[in-house]
Design a protein around this motif. Structure first.
Motif, short mmCIF file in Angstrom:
data_model
loop_
_atom_site.label_atom_id
_atom_site.label_comp_id
_atom_site.label_asym_id
_atom_site.label_seq_id
_atom_site.Cartn_x
_atom_site.Cartn_y
_atom_site.Cartn_z
N VAL A 110 -6.81 142.21 148.48
CA VAL A 110 -7.57 143.28 147.83
C VAL A 110 -7.46 143.15 146.32
CG1 VAL A 110 -7.73 145.78 147.48
CG2 VAL A 110 -7.42 144.86 149.79
N ARG A 111 -6.26 142.90 145.82
CA ARG A 111 -6.07 142.73 144.38
C ARG A 111 -6.89 141.55 143.86
NH1 ARG A 111 -0.82 141.37 143.92
NH2 ARG A 111 -0.32 143.40 144.77
N ALA A 112 -6.89 140.45 144.59
CA ALA A 112 -7.67 139.28 144.16
C ALA A 112 -9.16 139.61 144.08
CB ALA A 112 -7.43 138.11 145.11
N ARG A 113 -9.65 140.35 145.06
CA ARG A 113 -11.07 140.74 145.08
C ARG A 113 -11.40 141.66 143.90
NH1 ARG A 113 -13.42 141.16 150.92
NH2 ARG A 113 -12.37 139.43 151.94
N MET A 114 -10.57 142.65 143.68
CA MET A 114 -10.81 143.60 142.59
C MET A 114 -10.72 142.89 141.24
SD MET A 114 -11.51 146.41 144.09
CE MET A 114 -11.25 147.25 145.64
N ASN A 115 -9.73 142.02 141.09
CA ASN A 115 -9.59 141.27 139.85
C ASN A 115 -10.80 140.37 139.59
OD1 ASN A 115 -7.13 142.46 139.26
ND2 ASN A 115 -5.92 140.75 140.04
N ALA A 116 -11.34 139.79 140.66
CA ALA A 116 -12.53 138.94 140.51
C ALA A 116 -13.72 139.76 140.02
CB ALA A 116 -12.86 138.24 141.83
N ALA A 117 -13.87 140.97 140.55
CA ALA A 117 -14.99 141.82 140.13
C ALA A 117 -14.85 142.22 138.66
CB ALA A 117 -15.06 143.07 141.01
N VAL A 118 -13.65 142.60 138.27
CA VAL A 118 -13.41 142.98 136.87
C VAL A 118 -13.64 141.77 135.96
CG1 VAL A 118 -11.64 143.72 135.22
CG2 VAL A 118 -11.86 144.87 137.43
N ALA A 119 -13.14 140.62 136.36
CA ALA A 119 -13.30 139.41 135.55
C ALA A 119 -14.78 139.03 135.41
CB ALA A 119 -12.51 138.26 136.16
N ALA A 120 -15.55 139.21 136.46
CA ALA A 120 -16.98 138.88 136.41
C ALA A 120 -17.69 139.77 135.40
CB ALA A 120 -17.61 139.03 137.79
N LEU A 121 -17.45 141.05 135.47
CA LEU A 121 -18.10 141.97 134.54
C LEU A 121 -17.63 141.74 133.10
CD1 LEU A 121 -18.08 145.19 136.71
CD2 LEU A 121 -20.05 143.74 136.17
N LYS A 122 -16.35 141.46 132.96
CA LYS A 122 -15.81 141.19 131.62
C LYS A 122 -16.43 139.93 131.03
CE LYS A 122 -11.54 140.62 129.08
NZ LYS A 122 -10.11 140.49 129.10
N ALA A 123 -16.57 138.89 131.83
CA ALA A 123 -17.17 137.64 131.35
C ALA A 123 -18.61 137.88 130.89
CB ALA A 123 -17.13 136.58 132.44
N LEU A 124 -19.37 138.63 131.67
CA LEU A 124 -20.76 138.93 131.29
C LEU A 124 -20.81 139.77 130.02
CD1 LEU A 124 -22.29 139.60 134.80
CD2 LEU A 124 -22.75 137.64 133.30
N ASP A 125 -19.91 140.72 129.91
CA ASP A 125 -19.86 141.56 128.72
C ASP A 125 -19.52 140.72 127.49
OD1 ASP A 125 -20.02 144.05 127.34
OD2 ASP A 125 -17.83 144.16 127.37
N GLU A 126 -18.54 139.84 127.63
CA GLU A 126 -18.15 138.98 126.51
C GLU A 126 -19.28 138.03 126.11
OE1 GLU A 126 -14.48 137.25 127.83
OE2 GLU A 126 -13.34 139.05 127.30
N GLU A 127 -20.10 137.66 127.08
CA GLU A 127 -21.27 136.82 126.80
C GLU A 127 -22.35 137.58 126.05
OE1 GLU A 127 -23.75 134.76 129.87
OE2 GLU A 127 -21.77 134.40 130.74
N GLY A 128 -22.29 138.90 126.11
CA GLY A 128 -23.31 139.72 125.46
C GLY A 128 -24.46 140.07 126.39
N VAL A 129 -24.30 139.80 127.68
CA VAL A 129 -25.38 140.05 128.64
C VAL A 129 -25.80 141.52 128.64
CG1 VAL A 129 -25.94 140.10 131.13
CG2 VAL A 129 -24.82 138.10 130.12
N PHE A 130 -24.85 142.42 128.49
CA PHE A 130 -25.16 143.85 128.53
C PHE A 130 -25.61 144.38 127.18
CE2 PHE A 130 -21.81 143.32 131.88
CZ PHE A 130 -22.68 143.36 132.94
N GLY A 131 -25.66 143.51 126.21
CA GLY A 131 -26.12 143.90 124.88
C GLY A 131 -24.96 143.96 123.89
N THR A 132 -25.33 143.96 122.65
CA THR A 132 -24.35 144.12 121.57
C THR A 132 -24.95 145.08 120.56
OG1 THR A 132 -25.24 142.20 120.40
CG2 THR A 132 -23.36 141.81 121.84
N GLY A 133 -24.11 145.69 119.78
CA GLY A 133 -24.60 146.64 118.78
C GLY A 133 -25.43 147.74 119.42
N LYS A 134 -26.53 148.08 118.81
CA LYS A 134 -27.39 149.14 119.35
C LYS A 134 -27.92 148.80 120.74
CE LYS A 134 -31.26 152.08 118.32
NZ LYS A 134 -32.24 152.53 117.36
N THR A 135 -28.17 147.53 121.00
CA THR A 135 -28.64 147.11 122.32
C THR A 135 -27.59 147.36 123.36
OG1 THR A 135 -29.92 145.36 121.28
CG2 THR A 135 -29.58 145.17 123.66
#
Length: 135
Positions: A110-135
Motif C-alpha cells: 500500500v505504501r509503495a502504491r501511495m508513494n508512486a501516486a504522489v511521485a507521479a503528481l510531483k513529477a508532473l508538477d515539477e515539469e510545469g504540466v499543471f502550470g506555473t505562475g498565474k497559469t
C-alpha cells in the motif's frame, strides 16, 4: 501513473480551457486498489451546486458549494476521468493484491502504491504540466 495523469489533465485543459481548476489528483481506496485521476473546477462547482439547490438538496448556493467542493463524485469531470487510468490499472494488475497479503507485506504494498501516486503528481508538477505562475 504519470502517463494517465498527463493524458487526463491535458484532455481537461483542452476541453475546458476557461475552467479554473482548483484540484487535480488521484482518488483511490485505503488499500490503493485503483488510482483514478480526478479534477475539480470553480465554474463546474458553481453549476453542480446550482443543480443541487434547484433540487432542494441545499437551501442556498454558498452552502451547496461549500459542501460539494471536495466531493469528487459530484464533479462533472468524474465520469470523463474514469477512462484515463488504463495504464495504471494494467501496472497494478501485475502487482500483488494488498488485501491478499499478510499485514506487513500489505502495508509495504500500500505504501509503495501511495508513494508512486504522489511521485507521479510531483513529477508532473515539477515539469510545469499543471502550470506555473498565474497559469
Amino acid at each position: 501513473m504519470i502517463a494517465d495523469a498527463r493524458e487526463a489533465w491535458e484532455r481537461l485543459r483542452g476541453k475546458y480551457p476557461k475552467e479554473t481548476f482548483y484540484a487535480f489528483g488521484f482518488y483511490t481506496t485505503e488499500l490503493g486498489t485503483y488510482f483514478g485521476p480526478f479534477a475539480c473546477g470553480e465554474e463546474s462547482l458553481e453549476k453542480v451546486a446550482a443543480e443541487y439547490v434547484a433540487r432542494r438538496t441545499y437551501r442556498d448556493l454558498e452552502k451547496a458549494k461549500s459542501a460539494l467542493r471536495w466531493s469528487i463524485a459530484d464533479s462533472p469531470y468524474h465520469k470523463e476521468m474514469t477512462a484515463h487510468d488504463r495504464r495504471t490499472a494494467a501496472e497494478l494488475a501485475k502487482r500483488p493484491e494488498p488485501d491478499e497479503l499478510d499485514e506487513v507485506p500489505m502495508a509495504r504494498e500500500v505504501r509503495a502504491r501511495m508513494n508512486a501516486a504522489v511521485a507521479a503528481l510531483k513529477a508532473l508538477d515539477e515539469e510545469g504540466v499543471f502550470g506555473t505562475g498565474k497559469t
